[in-house]
Design a protein around this motif. Sequence first.
Motif, short mmCIF file in Angstrom:
data_model
loop_
_atom_site.label_atom_id
_atom_site.label_comp_id
_atom_site.label_asym_id
_atom_site.label_seq_id
_atom_site.Cartn_x
_atom_site.Cartn_y
_atom_site.Cartn_z
N LEU A 42 -10.09 8.17 5.92
CA LEU A 42 -10.52 6.77 5.99
C LEU A 42 -10.32 6.06 4.64
CD1 LEU A 42 -13.82 7.10 8.08
CD2 LEU A 42 -11.61 6.19 8.86
N LEU A 43 -10.62 6.75 3.55
CA LEU A 43 -10.42 6.16 2.22
C LEU A 43 -8.94 5.99 1.91
CD1 LEU A 43 -13.12 8.15 0.19
CD2 LEU A 43 -13.24 5.76 0.93
N LEU A 44 -8.15 7.03 2.22
CA LEU A 44 -6.72 6.96 1.92
C LEU A 44 -6.02 5.92 2.78
CD1 LEU A 44 -4.60 8.32 0.12
CD2 LEU A 44 -4.13 9.92 1.97
N ASN A 45 -6.55 5.69 3.98
CA ASN A 45 -5.95 4.71 4.87
C ASN A 45 -6.09 3.28 4.34
OD1 ASN A 45 -4.72 4.12 7.53
ND2 ASN A 45 -6.63 3.08 7.94
N GLU A 46 -7.07 3.09 3.46
CA GLU A 46 -7.28 1.76 2.89
C GLU A 46 -6.34 1.48 1.72
OE1 GLU A 46 -9.35 -0.54 4.13
OE2 GLU A 46 -9.78 0.85 5.75
N VAL A 47 -5.64 2.50 1.23
CA VAL A 47 -4.71 2.32 0.11
C VAL A 47 -3.46 1.59 0.60
CG1 VAL A 47 -3.28 3.51 -1.59
CG2 VAL A 47 -5.56 4.38 -1.04
N LYS A 48 -3.05 0.56 -0.09
CA LYS A 48 -1.91 -0.25 0.33
C LYS A 48 -0.60 0.22 -0.29
CE LYS A 48 -4.73 -2.76 2.67
NZ LYS A 48 -4.80 -2.55 4.13
N ASN A 49 -0.68 0.90 -1.44
CA ASN A 49 0.53 1.40 -2.10
C ASN A 49 1.03 2.63 -1.35
OD1 ASN A 49 2.42 2.67 -3.84
ND2 ASN A 49 1.48 1.65 -5.61
N MET A 50 2.11 2.50 -0.59
CA MET A 50 2.59 3.57 0.27
C MET A 50 3.09 4.77 -0.53
SD MET A 50 1.88 2.70 3.26
CE MET A 50 2.74 4.05 4.08
N LYS A 51 3.72 4.52 -1.68
CA LYS A 51 4.23 5.64 -2.48
C LYS A 51 3.07 6.48 -3.00
CE LYS A 51 7.81 4.97 -5.01
NZ LYS A 51 8.75 4.55 -6.09
N PHE A 52 2.04 5.84 -3.51
CA PHE A 52 0.86 6.57 -3.98
C PHE A 52 0.17 7.29 -2.83
CE2 PHE A 52 -3.76 6.61 -4.68
CZ PHE A 52 -3.82 7.37 -5.85
N LYS A 53 0.08 6.64 -1.70
CA LYS A 53 -0.57 7.20 -0.52
C LYS A 53 0.13 8.48 -0.06
CE LYS A 53 -2.01 5.79 4.15
NZ LYS A 53 -2.04 4.66 5.12
N LYS A 54 1.45 8.43 0.03
CA LYS A 54 2.20 9.61 0.47
C LYS A 54 2.15 10.73 -0.56
CE LYS A 54 5.43 7.13 3.46
NZ LYS A 54 6.86 6.77 3.72
#
Length: 311
Positions: free
Chosen positions: A106-118
Amino acid sequence: MTSKEDLAVKKKKGHLGLSNSFHYTLMVLPGYIWLFMFSIVPMVGIVMAFQDYNPSKGWFGSPWVGMKWFKYLTVIPDAKRALVNTLIIAIAKVILNIIIPLVFALLLNEVKNMKFKKTVQTIVYLPHFVSWVILANIITNILGANGIFNTVRSAFGATDTVLPMTIPGIFRQLLIGTDVWKEFGYNAVIYLAALTGISPSLYEAAAIDGASRWKRVWHITIPGLVPTIVLLTTLAMGNVLNAGFDQVFNMYNQLVIETGDIIDTYVYRVGITNMQFSLATAAGLFKSVVSFVLVVTSYVCAYKFADYKIF
């Protein structure tokens, strides 16, 4: 179209279906053979749980003793201790491996930076693929006398050496914590995949209606994840008596056997080390039967309360 033509078409379709299914059958045939050889055939050894098994006499020559070994398991302290340890460790792992990955996803889903998220998603997922043989050695070295843990303590002025791997009161928490660290990335990826199946229009409509981010998560995201949560919980229920043999076996020692010994390590020690084959088989069979009952019960509950259906 005449009846003869209909019959010809049906036969043709039937042959095509048979041909396609034949190729699929050939594709999965090695899996069936492996399952039969290593999962079905060895089940013949279950009879040892009801015998006073002697390897020289074999299954057909060893005397039958009925439920003797199962009754014996209820009175020996080592078996009771292993059962209690297994329940505590396994239940804690099941609960934490459901809650922590959910919160993280749920927390990671709120991250908008896709490169950081992946990148974060990949990093937390990697430990799942590392063997406990390797991880146990790494953890042992970190917490050893000359490891990073004691080196840092010395840098802050500590003069004594602490070995957490040999402290019974800490070892159980160490097992639970390291397992959650290793596995939570796997369930988190599953939750993140499930999040992509929730329609963005629901969030847009809620935002237009003035719903806050927390309300959108509570009323849209979490209900959308319920089927996945139910599935993971159902699968985890079968592991309530499986506290992780490979982890415990590679990490525990005689100093922490009081809080670290589980059913699997007990079966290994009794069956392989002490060569009490019938007692070890009875303990293993008890665990398997209870696990089967838990899986069936969890599925029934999922079907009844969450309207979850496999078929």
